[in-house]
Design a protein around this motif. Structure first.
Motif, PDB file in Angstrom:
ATOM      1  N   GLY A   7       1.405  10.546  -2.602  1.00  0.00           N
ATOM      2  CA  GLY A   7       1.487   9.291  -3.339  1.00  0.00           C
ATOM      3  C   GLY A   7       2.396   8.285  -2.649  1.00  0.00           C
ATOM      4  O   GLY A   7       2.071   7.097  -2.565  1.00  0.00           O
ATOM      5  N   ARG A   8       3.528   8.760  -2.145  1.00  0.00           N
ATOM      6  CA  ARG A   8       4.441   7.875  -1.418  1.00  0.00           C
ATOM      7  C   ARG A   8       3.742   7.295  -0.197  1.00  0.00           C
ATOM      8  O   ARG A   8       3.878   6.103   0.113  1.00  0.00           O
ATOM      9  CB  ARG A   8       5.696   8.634  -1.002  1.00  0.00           C
ATOM     10  N   ALA A   9       2.989   8.121   0.504  1.00  0.00           N
ATOM     11  CA  ALA A   9       2.270   7.653   1.690  1.00  0.00           C
ATOM     12  C   ALA A   9       1.228   6.595   1.334  1.00  0.00           C
ATOM     13  O   ALA A   9       1.042   5.625   2.076  1.00  0.00           O
ATOM     14  CB  ALA A   9       1.617   8.836   2.407  1.00  0.00           C
ATOM     15  N   ILE A  10       0.570   6.751   0.195  1.00  0.00           N
ATOM     16  CA  ILE A  10      -0.418   5.764  -0.246  1.00  0.00           C
ATOM     17  C   ILE A  10       0.271   4.448  -0.583  1.00  0.00           C
ATOM     18  O   ILE A  10      -0.193   3.374  -0.196  1.00  0.00           O
ATOM     19  CB  ILE A  10      -1.221   6.295  -1.455  1.00  0.00           C
ATOM     20  N   VAL A  11       1.380   4.517  -1.309  1.00  0.00           N
ATOM     21  CA  VAL A  11       2.121   3.309  -1.682  1.00  0.00           C
ATOM     22  C   VAL A  11       2.579   2.571  -0.425  1.00  0.00           C
ATOM     23  O   VAL A  11       2.509   1.340  -0.361  1.00  0.00           O
ATOM     24  CB  VAL A  11       3.308   3.658  -2.603  1.00  0.00           C
ATOM     25  N   ALA A  12       3.044   3.291   0.575  1.00  0.00           N
ATOM     26  CA  ALA A  12       3.563   2.676   1.794  1.00  0.00           C
ATOM     27  C   ALA A  12       2.464   2.188   2.733  1.00  0.00           C
ATOM     28  O   ALA A  12       2.704   1.298   3.554  1.00  0.00           O
ATOM     29  CB  ALA A  12       4.455   3.670   2.533  1.00  0.00           C
ATOM     30  N   ASN A  13       1.256   2.723   2.609  1.00  0.00           N
ATOM     31  CA  ASN A  13       0.177   2.416   3.540  1.00  0.00           C
ATOM     32  C   ASN A  13      -0.427   1.039   3.260  1.00  0.00           C
ATOM     33  O   ASN A  13      -0.951   0.795   2.182  1.00  0.00           O
ATOM     34  CB  ASN A  13      -0.899   3.495   3.448  1.00  0.00           C
TER      35      ASN A  13
ATOM     36  N   CYS B  45       2.491  -6.773  -2.893  1.00  0.00           N
ATOM     37  CA  CYS B  45       3.035  -7.482  -4.055  1.00  0.00           C
ATOM     38  C   CYS B  45       4.335  -6.884  -4.579  1.00  0.00           C
ATOM     39  O   CYS B  45       5.158  -7.600  -5.138  1.00  0.00           O
ATOM     40  CB  CYS B  45       2.011  -7.493  -5.190  1.00  0.00           C
ATOM     41  N   HIS B  46       4.500  -5.579  -4.456  1.00  0.00           N
ATOM     42  CA  HIS B  46       5.670  -4.886  -4.998  1.00  0.00           C
ATOM     43  C   HIS B  46       6.677  -4.579  -3.898  1.00  0.00           C
ATOM     44  O   HIS B  46       6.306  -4.313  -2.764  1.00  0.00           O
ATOM     45  CB  HIS B  46       5.259  -3.530  -5.601  1.00  0.00           C
ATOM     46  N   ALA B  47       7.951  -4.546  -4.280  1.00  0.00           N
ATOM     47  CA  ALA B  47       8.998  -3.956  -3.452  1.00  0.00           C
ATOM     48  C   ALA B  47       9.218  -2.550  -3.995  1.00  0.00           C
ATOM     49  O   ALA B  47       8.847  -2.254  -5.134  1.00  0.00           O
ATOM     50  CB  ALA B  47      10.286  -4.764  -3.540  1.00  0.00           C
ATOM     51  N   GLY B  48       9.782  -1.706  -3.191  1.00  0.00           N
ATOM     52  CA  GLY B  48      10.050  -0.349  -3.637  1.00  0.00           C
ATOM     53  C   GLY B  48      11.138   0.289  -2.812  1.00  0.00           C
ATOM     54  O   GLY B  48      11.536  -0.244  -1.771  1.00  0.00           O
TER      55      GLY B  48
ATOM     56  N   ARG C  64       9.059  -2.669   6.106  1.00  0.00           N
ATOM     57  CA  ARG C  64       9.486  -4.064   6.150  1.00  0.00           C
ATOM     58  C   ARG C  64       8.513  -4.937   5.379  1.00  0.00           C
ATOM     59  O   ARG C  64       7.393  -4.541   5.105  1.00  0.00           O
ATOM     60  CB  ARG C  64       9.556  -4.513   7.606  1.00  0.00           C
ATOM     61  N   PHE C  65       8.958  -6.123   5.047  1.00  0.00           N
ATOM     62  CA  PHE C  65       8.119  -7.153   4.427  1.00  0.00           C
ATOM     63  C   PHE C  65       7.477  -6.685   3.123  1.00  0.00           C
ATOM     64  O   PHE C  65       6.270  -6.702   2.962  1.00  0.00           O
ATOM     65  CB  PHE C  65       7.055  -7.652   5.399  1.00  0.00           C
ATOM     66  N   GLN C  66       8.309  -6.258   2.207  1.00  0.00           N
ATOM     67  CA  GLN C  66       7.817  -5.839   0.894  1.00  0.00           C
ATOM     68  C   GLN C  66       7.654  -7.057  -0.004  1.00  0.00           C
ATOM     69  O   GLN C  66       8.356  -8.050   0.133  1.00  0.00           O
ATOM     70  CB  GLN C  66       8.763  -4.820   0.280  1.00  0.00           C
TER      71      GLN C  66
ATOM     72  N   PRO D  91       6.614  -6.519 -10.260  1.00  0.00           N
ATOM     73  CA  PRO D  91       7.842  -5.761 -10.513  1.00  0.00           C
ATOM     74  C   PRO D  91       8.178  -4.784  -9.386  1.00  0.00           C
ATOM     75  O   PRO D  91       7.282  -4.217  -8.754  1.00  0.00           O
ATOM     76  CB  PRO D  91       7.528  -4.992 -11.799  1.00  0.00           C
ATOM     77  N   ASP D  92       9.461  -4.621  -9.165  1.00  0.00           N
ATOM     78  CA  ASP D  92       9.952  -3.640  -8.199  1.00  0.00           C
ATOM     79  C   ASP D  92       9.530  -2.252  -8.685  1.00  0.00           C
ATOM     80  O   ASP D  92       9.596  -1.963  -9.881  1.00  0.00           O
ATOM     81  CB  ASP D  92      11.479  -3.737  -8.114  1.00  0.00           C
ATOM     82  N   LEU D  93       9.094  -1.412  -7.778  1.00  0.00           N
ATOM     83  CA  LEU D  93       8.653  -0.063  -8.153  1.00  0.00           C
ATOM     84  C   LEU D  93       9.820   0.864  -8.468  1.00  0.00           C
ATOM     85  O   LEU D  93       9.626   1.879  -9.146  1.00  0.00           O
ATOM     86  CB  LEU D  93       7.797   0.539  -7.038  1.00  0.00           C
ATOM     87  N   ALA D  94      11.026   0.521  -8.003  1.00  0.00           N
ATOM     88  CA  ALA D  94      12.195   1.347  -8.311  1.00  0.00           C
ATOM     89  C   ALA D  94      12.364   1.426  -9.827  1.00  0.00           C
ATOM     90  O   ALA D  94      12.239   0.428 -10.525  1.00  0.00           O
ATOM     91  CB  ALA D  94      13.449   0.770  -7.663  1.00  0.00           C
ATOM     92  N   GLY D  95      12.572   2.614 -10.325  1.00  0.00           N
ATOM     93  CA  GLY D  95      12.785   2.817 -11.755  1.00  0.00           C
ATOM     94  C   GLY D  95      11.526   2.958 -12.587  1.00  0.00           C
ATOM     95  O   GLY D  95      11.609   3.129 -13.806  1.00  0.00           O
ATOM     96  N   THR D  96      10.356   2.909 -11.956  1.00  0.00           N
ATOM     97  CA  THR D  96       9.124   2.995 -12.748  1.00  0.00           C
ATOM     98  C   THR D  96       9.017   4.324 -13.493  1.00  0.00           C
ATOM     99  O   THR D  96       8.497   4.364 -14.607  1.00  0.00           O
ATOM    100  CB  THR D  96       7.857   2.815 -11.881  1.00  0.00           C
TER     101      THR D  96
END
Length: 154
Positions: free
Chosen positions: A47-53, A62-65, A71-73, A78-83
């Motif tokens: 899942g992390r790899a999909i989010v980063a890809n 659109c999201h930062a995480g 780079r260039f998030q 909304p920020d994905l941190a804390g989801t």
């Protein structure tokens, strides 16, 4: 803006669409899809790899995480941190499958819903952007994100 995001998804490589898979039926209860789309839990590392890809999920458009190596998030969503602390597994699943069910004004495309869409390339008509396993993998990763976003110094 929604059209811009959708155009980027459509212009991306064919790997962004599930290879020949059609979306399976799912059940929405309130603001969640309580049941796994695959019947099994997802894999957080995948899942992390999909989010980063940037060719598959395009989440960071659109999201930062909390992915410091990327780079260039984005800052449109909304920020994905804390989801993982903000939403349940089922709530996250619905937001990925079809965020428009929760927020009709969202610019986030439906990653699994395939019906009722307009201006879809015939080559991908009826195919989800992410397949059921990929959705479950992203949900599993987002559930691990328990810490709120870091405040940026200005």
């Amino acid at each position: 803006m929604w059209l811009f995001v959708t155009a980027l998804l459509l212009a991306s490589s064919g790997t962004a669409w599930a290879a020949g898979e059609t979306a399976l039926p799912y059940r929405i209860v309130g603001d969640a899809i309580p049941d796994s789309l695959t019947g099994a839990p997802g894999d957080a590392a995948r899942g992390r790899a999909i989010v980063a890809n940037r060719q598959v999920g395009l989440c960071l458009l659109c999201h930062a995480g909390p992915l410091p190596e990327e780079r260039f998030q984005g800052n449109l969503a909304p920020d994905l941190a804390g989801t993982g602390a903000r939403w349940s597994e089922g709530q996250l699943r619905l937001r990925i499958v079809d965020a428009g069910r929760v927020n009709p004004a969202t610019i986030m495309p439906p990653y699994y819903r395939t019906d009722g869409l307009v201006r879809v390339n015939p080559a991908v008509q009826g195919k989800p952007i992410l397949d059921a396993r990929q959705i479950e993998d992203v949900v599993a990763y987002l559930r691990t994100l328990r810490e709120p976003p870091q405040q940026k110094a200005e």
